[in-house]
Write a protein that holds these residues in place. Structure first.
Motif, short mmCIF file in Angstrom:
data_model
loop_
_atom_site.label_atom_id
_atom_site.label_comp_id
_atom_site.label_asym_id
_atom_site.label_seq_id
_atom_site.Cartn_x
_atom_site.Cartn_y
_atom_site.Cartn_z
N UNK A 102 33.06 35.11 52.65
CA UNK A 102 33.84 34.10 53.36
C UNK A 102 35.24 33.94 52.80
N UNK A 103 35.67 32.71 52.65
CA UNK A 103 37.00 32.41 52.11
C UNK A 103 36.84 31.83 50.71
N UNK A 104 37.50 32.46 49.74
CA UNK A 104 37.31 32.09 48.34
C UNK A 104 38.67 31.89 47.67
N UNK A 105 38.88 30.71 47.10
CA UNK A 105 40.05 30.50 46.25
C UNK A 105 39.79 31.13 44.89
N UNK A 106 40.80 31.81 44.35
CA UNK A 106 40.65 32.45 43.04
C UNK A 106 41.85 32.10 42.18
N UNK A 107 41.59 31.78 40.94
CA UNK A 107 42.66 31.44 40.01
C UNK A 107 42.21 31.65 38.59
N UNK A 108 43.11 31.42 37.66
CA UNK A 108 42.80 31.59 36.26
C UNK A 108 41.97 30.45 35.72
N UNK A 124 51.01 25.37 42.03
CA UNK A 124 50.25 26.52 42.54
C UNK A 124 48.94 26.57 41.76
N UNK A 125 48.05 25.65 42.10
CA UNK A 125 46.78 25.58 41.40
C UNK A 125 45.66 25.87 42.37
N UNK A 126 44.78 26.78 41.99
CA UNK A 126 43.66 27.15 42.85
C UNK A 126 42.36 26.97 42.07
N UNK A 127 41.26 27.04 42.79
CA UNK A 127 39.95 26.87 42.16
C UNK A 127 39.53 28.17 41.49
N UNK A 165 38.00 36.70 52.48
CA UNK A 165 39.38 36.28 52.25
C UNK A 165 39.48 35.75 50.82
N UNK A 166 40.35 36.34 50.03
CA UNK A 166 40.61 35.86 48.68
C UNK A 166 41.96 35.14 48.70
N UNK A 167 41.96 33.90 48.21
CA UNK A 167 43.20 33.10 48.18
C UNK A 167 43.62 32.87 46.73
N UNK A 168 44.43 33.75 46.18
CA UNK A 168 44.91 33.52 44.81
C UNK A 168 46.08 32.54 44.80
N UNK A 169 46.32 31.98 43.64
CA UNK A 169 47.50 31.14 43.43
C UNK A 169 48.58 31.98 42.78
#
Length: 418
Positions: A201-207, A266-269, A141-145
């Protein structure tokens, strides 16, 4: 690498970037969307499917397309919809797909950050993620912001529109909310890497760069070559009021859900260093063109034009239905019997009200544009035959129909978002 990958939501802003990245990496994406003509023209293999259609909730619908698939990338998702639509897109159709997959395939789900809230968006996103626990194959699971790119769509188009306003730069709330935008191409690259590696797994993705909402909007304004203007901080109650109006009138990204997201930031890791760029880096990599500024300035005019056209048809319909008979008959010098002329006027009023209602409901706007063109052209031709002297009316009784036709055609073009 290589092999077939089923790509849901392929016609979306993120989906198109993923389709391109998959093809560049040697995969054969099967692009699934409600509208597939543009993707087919771009050379992709396509499967036309509406995930709210009950046929797509049956495993048999997907089995012929998944026999040799090495993976599924699910980039389909709803921001604001009915409960039934949320369930269909986030649970029922994906469940049918998972059942048809073999154990050696991989699933990549594009989810979102900020789904902990007790909202339909959050609940159904969580349900879609939980569904992967029952899948017969590995998943990530990719969780983008906030996702941006060279082009824009939805919320990112709205940000550009606010940045391009002439006198002030409006922001939701106090503008201090944190965001770290990532480029859609970087997200697509992560999808390809995930498909070719072990599940994660589940991964937060952001700039790689975090900044405030006000700073981002100001930076977008500078990127488009516009001089600085004051930042207008919109109180949250006012912004939410606009959002509720947008949801009611279906004004696209202007919605209560979108305002709530911007209000909380909308801030992600970001992933490890080097895997994604910061917003300053990818904005500097491409100078803005005239088309970027045009799109930003026209974006908020698109719903405005729709509402103005709806108002025109509404007033025209009410006048046609309720003006006194003598006024209706006296407006046109014709040899038609009075009853026939009056009946035509009343019938036209009913049709005009129907068009107004359809515009307000945003019902099939592309088709509706041609209905409006036909009606205005029909009125113009009929009145020209019945009373040619109307062309000489000093207030432009018929002459005004020409810019109205042009405005309808412009709105038809603006509705072509993808």
């Amino acid at each position: 690498m290589g092999g077939r990958v089923l790509l849901l939501g392929a016609d979306g802003f993120i989906g198109r970037h993923i389709a391109a990245a998959l093809r560049d990496a040697g995969y054969a994406p099967l692009c699934v969307a409600r509208r597939t003509s543009a993707l087919a023209a771009q050379g992709y293999e396509v499967l036309r499917a509406d995930l709210t259609d009950t046929a797509t909730h049956d495993t048999a619908f997907w089995q012929p397309h998944l026999a040799e698939a090495v993976g599924v990338v699910n980039a389909a998702g709803l921001l604001d919809a009915s409960e039934a639509a949320f369930e269909a897109v986030h649970v029922l159709a994906p469940r049918a797909i998972h059942t048809a997959l073999h154990k050696d395939a991989q699933i990549v789900l594009i989810s979102a950050i900020g789904i902990e809230a007790d909202t339909p968006f959050g609940r159904w996103r969580r349900a879609g993620e939980a569904l992967l626990d029952q899948a017969p194959c590995p998943s990530t699971i990719l969780r983008p912001g906030l996702v941006m790119g060279e082009t824009s769509y939805g919320g990112t188009s709205l940000l550009r529109a606010m940045a391009a306003m002439p006198f002030v730069t409006p922001v939701v709330g106090d503008g201090t909310q944190r965001v770290n935008p990532m480029h859609a191409a970087d997200l697509a690259g992560l999808v390809v890497q995930t498909l070719s590696g072990p599940p994660d797994g589940t991964v937060e993705v952001g700039g790689a760069e975090s900044l405030s909402l006000a700073e981002l909007t100001t930076r977008l304004r500078g990127w488009m070559g516009q001089p600085p203007v004051p930042v207008l901080r919109m109180p949250l109650p006012l912004a939410r009021g606009f959002g509720r109006i947008g949801s009611l009138l279906k004004l696209g990204p202007i919605s209560a859900v979108a305002v709530d997201q911007l209000a909380h930031g909308i801030e992600s890791t970001p992933p490890p260093e080097g895997r994604t760029r910061g917003v300053s880096e990818f904005l500097a990599a491409r100078p803005a063109g005239t088309q970027d500024l045009w799109h930003a300035r026209l974006f908020l005019l698109k719903p405005t034009v729709r509402l103005v056209l709806a108002l025109m048809w509404l007033v025209s319909g009410l006048l046609g239905l309720f003006l006194p008979s003598a006024t209706v008959l006296g407006s046109v010098d014709t040899d038609l019997p009075d009853m026939a002329a009056l009946a035509l006027g009343r019938l036209g009023g009913l049709v005009d009200l129907g068009i107004a209602a359809a515009l307000l409901a945003a019902w099939r706007l592309r088709l509706l544009a041609w209905v409006q063109v036909a009606m205005v052209a029909g009125y113009t031709v009929a009145l020209s035959v019945l009373d040619p002297s109307l062309w000489l009316d000093p207030f432009g009784a018929l002459l005004k129909n020409l810019p109205i036709l042009l405005l309808i055609l412009i709105h038809r073009v603006l509705e072509e978002e993808r």
